[in-house]
Design a protein around this motif. Structure first.
Motif, PDB file in Angstrom:
ATOM      1  N   ILE A  90      56.291  15.294  36.879  1.00  7.88           N
ATOM      2  CA  ILE A  90      55.891  16.246  37.914  1.00  7.88           C
ATOM      3  C   ILE A  90      57.123  16.622  38.717  1.00  7.88           C
ATOM      4  O   ILE A  90      57.948  15.774  39.036  1.00  7.88           O
ATOM      5  CB  ILE A  90      54.840  15.617  38.848  1.00  7.88           C
ATOM      6  N   LYS A  91      57.238  17.903  39.013  1.00  7.88           N
ATOM      7  CA  LYS A  91      58.424  18.389  39.726  1.00  7.88           C
ATOM      8  C   LYS A  91      58.404  17.890  41.173  1.00  7.88           C
ATOM      9  O   LYS A  91      57.395  18.011  41.863  1.00  7.88           O
ATOM     10  CB  LYS A  91      58.411  19.923  39.675  1.00  7.88           C
ATOM     11  N   ILE A  92      59.506  17.293  41.617  1.00  8.13           N
ATOM     12  CA  ILE A  92      59.583  16.828  43.000  1.00  8.13           C
ATOM     13  C   ILE A  92      60.014  17.972  43.904  1.00  8.13           C
ATOM     14  O   ILE A  92      60.696  18.887  43.430  1.00  8.13           O
ATOM     15  CB  ILE A  92      60.544  15.626  43.145  1.00  8.13           C
ATOM     16  N   PRO A  93      59.695  17.960  45.201  1.00  8.73           N
ATOM     17  CA  PRO A  93      58.840  16.957  45.827  1.00  8.73           C
ATOM     18  C   PRO A  93      57.367  17.234  45.516  1.00  8.73           C
ATOM     19  O   PRO A  93      56.960  18.382  45.425  1.00  8.73           O
ATOM     20  CB  PRO A  93      59.106  17.158  47.320  1.00  8.73           C
ATOM     21  N   TYR A  94      56.602  16.172  45.331  1.00 10.01           N
ATOM     22  CA  TYR A  94      55.155  16.342  45.166  1.00 10.01           C
ATOM     23  C   TYR A  94      54.431  15.319  46.025  1.00 10.01           C
ATOM     24  O   TYR A  94      55.073  14.412  46.579  1.00 10.01           O
ATOM     25  CB  TYR A  94      54.739  16.247  43.694  1.00 10.01           C
ATOM     26  N   VAL A  95      53.136  15.507  46.145  1.00 11.97           N
ATOM     27  CA  VAL A  95      52.367  14.698  47.091  1.00 11.97           C
ATOM     28  C   VAL A  95      51.306  13.887  46.379  1.00 11.97           C
ATOM     29  O   VAL A  95      50.532  14.420  45.578  1.00 11.97           O
ATOM     30  CB  VAL A  95      51.704  15.594  48.163  1.00 11.97           C
ATOM     31  N   ALA A  96      51.286  12.585  46.637  1.00  9.24           N
ATOM     32  CA  ALA A  96      50.177  11.723  46.245  1.00  9.24           C
ATOM     33  C   ALA A  96      49.382  11.466  47.517  1.00  9.24           C
ATOM     34  O   ALA A  96      49.957  11.072  48.535  1.00  9.24           O
ATOM     35  CB  ALA A  96      50.687  10.413  45.658  1.00  9.24           C
ATOM     36  N   ALA A  97      48.104  11.741  47.473  1.00 10.54           N
ATOM     37  CA  ALA A  97      47.303  11.670  48.701  1.00 10.54           C
ATOM     38  C   ALA A  97      46.106  10.751  48.523  1.00 10.54           C
ATOM     39  O   ALA A  97      45.619  10.550  47.412  1.00 10.54           O
ATOM     40  CB  ALA A  97      46.820  13.063  49.096  1.00 10.54           C
ATOM     41  N   THR A  98      45.669  10.192  49.634  1.00  8.07           N
ATOM     42  CA  THR A  98      44.365   9.544  49.656  1.00  8.07           C
ATOM     43  C   THR A  98      43.358  10.592  50.107  1.00  8.07           C
ATOM     44  O   THR A  98      43.537  11.218  51.159  1.00  8.07           O
ATOM     45  CB  THR A  98      44.359   8.345  50.618  1.00  8.07           C
ATOM     46  N   ILE A  99      42.369  10.797  49.257  1.00  9.50           N
ATOM     47  CA  ILE A  99      41.385  11.842  49.516  1.00  9.50           C
ATOM     48  C   ILE A  99      40.036  11.198  49.766  1.00  9.50           C
ATOM     49  O   ILE A  99      39.565  10.388  48.956  1.00  9.50           O
ATOM     50  CB  ILE A  99      41.284  12.804  48.309  1.00  9.50           C
ATOM     51  N   LEU A 100      39.448  11.553  50.898  1.00 11.52           N
ATOM     52  CA  LEU A 100      38.096  11.080  51.198  1.00 11.52           C
ATOM     53  C   LEU A 100      37.126  12.157  50.716  1.00 11.52           C
ATOM     54  O   LEU A 100      37.034  13.238  51.306  1.00 11.52           O
ATOM     55  CB  LEU A 100      37.936  10.861  52.709  1.00 11.52           C
ATOM     56  N   LEU A 101      36.472  11.866  49.588  1.00 13.03           N
ATOM     57  CA  LEU A 101      35.553  12.861  49.037  1.00 13.03           C
ATOM     58  C   LEU A 101      34.352  13.023  49.968  1.00 13.03           C
ATOM     59  O   LEU A 101      33.917  12.063  50.612  1.00 13.03           O
ATOM     60  CB  LEU A 101      35.084  12.428  47.650  1.00 13.03           C
ATOM     61  N   GLY A 103      31.030  12.774  51.379  1.00 11.68           N
ATOM     62  CA  GLY A 103      29.903  11.879  51.094  1.00 11.68           C
ATOM     63  C   GLY A 103      30.331  10.483  50.719  1.00 11.68           C
ATOM     64  O   GLY A 103      29.500   9.582  50.602  1.00 11.68           O
ATOM     65  N   ALA A 104      31.640  10.262  50.494  1.00 18.44           N
ATOM     66  CA  ALA A 104      32.122   8.926  50.141  1.00 18.44           C
ATOM     67  C   ALA A 104      32.688   8.248  51.379  1.00 18.44           C
ATOM     68  O   ALA A 104      33.039   8.916  52.365  1.00 18.44           O
ATOM     69  CB  ALA A 104      33.191   9.016  49.062  1.00 18.44           C
ATOM     70  N   ASP A 105      32.774   6.932  51.331  1.00 13.44           N
ATOM     71  CA  ASP A 105      33.294   6.188  52.478  1.00 13.44           C
ATOM     72  C   ASP A 105      34.596   5.467  52.194  1.00 13.44           C
ATOM     73  O   ASP A 105      35.121   4.789  53.069  1.00 13.44           O
ATOM     74  CB  ASP A 105      32.241   5.186  52.977  1.00 13.44           C
ATOM     75  N   ILE A 106      35.084   5.564  50.962  1.00 12.36           N
ATOM     76  CA  ILE A 106      36.436   5.072  50.712  1.00 12.36           C
ATOM     77  C   ILE A 106      37.233   6.191  50.058  1.00 12.36           C
ATOM     78  O   ILE A 106      36.696   6.999  49.307  1.00 12.36           O
ATOM     79  CB  ILE A 106      36.483   3.795  49.824  1.00 12.36           C
ATOM     80  N   GLY A 107      38.520   6.217  50.394  1.00 13.89           N
ATOM     81  CA  GLY A 107      39.373   7.256  49.840  1.00 13.89           C
ATOM     82  C   GLY A 107      39.792   6.909  48.424  1.00 13.89           C
ATOM     83  O   GLY A 107      39.713   5.762  48.002  1.00 13.89           O
ATOM     84  N   MET A 108      40.204   7.916  47.692  1.00  9.94           N
ATOM     85  CA  MET A 108      40.775   7.663  46.367  1.00  9.94           C
ATOM     86  C   MET A 108      42.111   8.400  46.280  1.00  9.94           C
ATOM     87  O   MET A 108      42.358   9.366  46.983  1.00  9.94           O
ATOM     88  CB  MET A 108      39.817   8.127  45.273  1.00  9.94           C
ATOM     89  N   GLN A 109      42.956   7.905  45.423  1.00 11.33           N
ATOM     90  CA  GLN A 109      44.284   8.480  45.277  1.00 11.33           C
ATOM     91  C   GLN A 109      44.274   9.601  44.261  1.00 11.33           C
ATOM     92  O   GLN A 109      43.679   9.458  43.190  1.00 11.33           O
ATOM     93  CB  GLN A 109      45.238   7.390  44.757  1.00 11.33           C
ATOM     94  N   HIS A 110      44.913  10.700  44.598  1.00 13.96           N
ATOM     95  CA  HIS A 110      45.101  11.729  43.581  1.00 13.96           C
ATOM     96  C   HIS A 110      46.317  12.584  43.932  1.00 13.96           C
ATOM     97  O   HIS A 110      46.882  12.475  45.014  1.00 13.96           O
ATOM     98  CB  HIS A 110      43.843  12.583  43.393  1.00 13.96           C
ATOM     99  N   LEU A 111      46.669  13.404  42.967  1.00 13.39           N
ATOM    100  CA  LEU A 111      47.840  14.262  43.082  1.00 13.39           C
ATOM    101  C   LEU A 111      47.445  15.578  43.760  1.00 13.39           C
ATOM    102  O   LEU A 111      46.367  16.100  43.506  1.00 13.39           O
ATOM    103  CB  LEU A 111      48.350  14.535  41.660  1.00 13.39           C
ATOM    104  N   ILE A 112      48.324  16.086  44.608  1.00 14.37           N
ATOM    105  CA  ILE A 112      48.108  17.397  45.238  1.00 14.37           C
ATOM    106  C   ILE A 112      49.092  18.392  44.636  1.00 14.37           C
ATOM    107  O   ILE A 112      50.299  18.117  44.578  1.00 14.37           O
ATOM    108  CB  ILE A 112      48.322  17.325  46.768  1.00 14.37           C
ATOM    109  N   GLN A 113      48.587  19.521  44.200  1.00 13.70           N
ATOM    110  CA  GLN A 113      49.451  20.568  43.639  1.00 13.70           C
ATOM    111  C   GLN A 113      49.015  21.925  44.189  1.00 13.70           C
ATOM    112  O   GLN A 113      48.044  22.030  44.935  1.00 13.70           O
ATOM    113  CB  GLN A 113      49.357  20.581  42.106  1.00 13.70           C
ATOM    114  N   GLU A 114      49.735  22.943  43.769  1.00 17.17           N
ATOM    115  CA  GLU A 114      49.462  24.330  44.182  1.00 17.17           C
ATOM    116  C   GLU A 114      49.651  24.534  45.673  1.00 17.17           C
ATOM    117  O   GLU A 114      48.986  25.384  46.276  1.00 17.17           O
ATOM    118  CB  GLU A 114      48.055  24.789  43.738  1.00 17.17           C
ATOM    119  N   CYS A 115      50.504  23.719  46.284  1.00 15.46           N
ATOM    120  CA  CYS A 115      50.949  24.018  47.643  1.00 15.46           C
ATOM    121  C   CYS A 115      52.263  23.293  47.883  1.00 15.46           C
ATOM    122  O   CYS A 115      52.599  22.350  47.163  1.00 15.46           O
ATOM    123  CB  CYS A 115      49.902  23.638  48.689  1.00 15.46           C
ATOM    124  N   GLU A 116      53.008  23.752  48.875  1.00 16.79           N
ATOM    125  CA  GLU A 116      54.275  23.102  49.202  1.00 16.79           C
ATOM    126  C   GLU A 116      53.988  21.712  49.763  1.00 16.79           C
ATOM    127  O   GLU A 116      53.039  21.541  50.536  1.00 16.79           O
ATOM    128  CB  GLU A 116      55.037  23.921  50.259  1.00 16.79           C
TER     129      GLU A 116
END
Lengths: 163, 143
Positions: A90-101, A103-116
């Motif tokens: 993945i081209k740097i810089p990129y973002v790994a985020a904790t996302i709270l879906l 209706g969910a009460d724990i976050g999950m990790q995923h990649l963020i793309q299509e934005c700076e």
């Protein structure tokens, strides 16, 4: 004469047969069909995604109802990856985020793309970008990454207790 | 139940010592380095084990040698070069002082013995790894 050998590929793989257990079957079947399914604790009512082994770690009881969460969510925390490393895809810089879906009460990790990377912020609303349906497996990898959903940011109070 | 594959696609530089060892292997030549005490290390040591000094003297050793110790692998793994039961052996090649671990192809466990002579069998196509030697075999036919 063979050419000088300067570098080698040494892939290492470990093959497991993984028993999902009753707690994760619904989660995995859901992913296979493009649905994000968590489970709710009957005591504290928190919704776990993924539900893992199907037990609430706080209450020690079996999780009960299956609950569809997301697919959109809110970035609670994130990390900007600026460090190049061997094998990086993945081209740097990129973002790994904790996302709270939603209706969910724990976050999950995923990649963020299509934005700076610089535009990513706590409270940012995101939505998943799915792989082509023909490639779906019972895996969260069906979602390639999350991207901004262009909704207004979530209020801090919404995710404050999930940090 | 679902298959789960943990996979690391490592790609690494080998450095001058291992690089030369692998390059020589690809040319069907086994080389080691001589330590400051005269001991010939195969596979090569990059630094002298006793003093830590860089080792630069290369020594070509034989393609055959002696089994020092061994253990039997009754069920090969998918990535083993031999897909039949075989022995793992510490083999001291002729001209070397240290033993090297490799596979020995024999008919059965009964054909293995410490002190037996084995010779390298080269893979049809060199790989940039120790598996360029596909395995070792008893020097004078099986048994």
């Amino acid at each position: 004469m063979a050419d000088d050998i300067l570098r080698i590929r040494t892939p290492i793989g470990i093959d497991y047969t993984w028993s999902s257990g009753p707690g994760s079957v619904g989660y995995m079947r859901g992913l296979e069909n493009g649905k994000l399914l968590g489970r709710r604790c009957p005591v504290c009512e928190l919704v776990y995604f993924p539900p893992r082994n199907g037990v609430c770690p706080r209450c020690g009881v079996l999780l009960a109802d299956e609950v569809e969460v997301g697919p959109r969510g809110t970035i609670t925390t994130f990390c900007v990856v600026n460090v190049p490393f061997l094998g990086q895809t993945i081209k740097i810089p990129y973002v790994a985020a904790t996302i709270l879906l939603d209706g969910a009460d724990i976050g999950m990790q995923h990649l963020i793309q299509e934005c700076e990377a610089a535009d990513v912020r706590m409270g940012m609303r995101v939505e998943p970008v799915w792989r082509d349906k023909s490639l779906w497996t019972p895996s969260l990898e069906n979602i390639m990454y999350y991207k901004p959903s262009d909704e207004p940011d979530a209020d801090f109070d919404v995710y404050a207790r999930h940090l | 139940m679902a298959p789960l594959r943990l996979f690391y696609p490592y790609d690494r530089t080998v450095g001058s010592t291992v690089g030369r060892f692998l390059t020589s292997l690809a040319n069907k030549k086994i080389e080691g380095t001589r330590g400051l005490d005269g001991i010939v290390h195969v596979p090569p040591a990059e630094f002298d084990p006793a003093t830590g000094a860089p080792l630069t003297e290369w020594v070509v050793v034989g393609n055959a040698g002696e089994v020092l110790t061994w253990s039997w692998q009754p069920e090969p793994f998918a990535d083993n070069t031999l897909q039949q039961p075989f022995a793992w052996a510490l083999i001291r090649l002729d001209g070397a002082d240290t033993p090297m671990l490799h596979a020995v192809r024999v008919g059965s466990e009964k054909d293995m013995a410490s002190g037996m002579r084995v010779r390298a069998v080269w893979a049809d196509e060199p790989t940039p790894s120790i598996t360029t030697i596909m395995c070792f075999e008893p020097e004078h036919g099986h048994g």
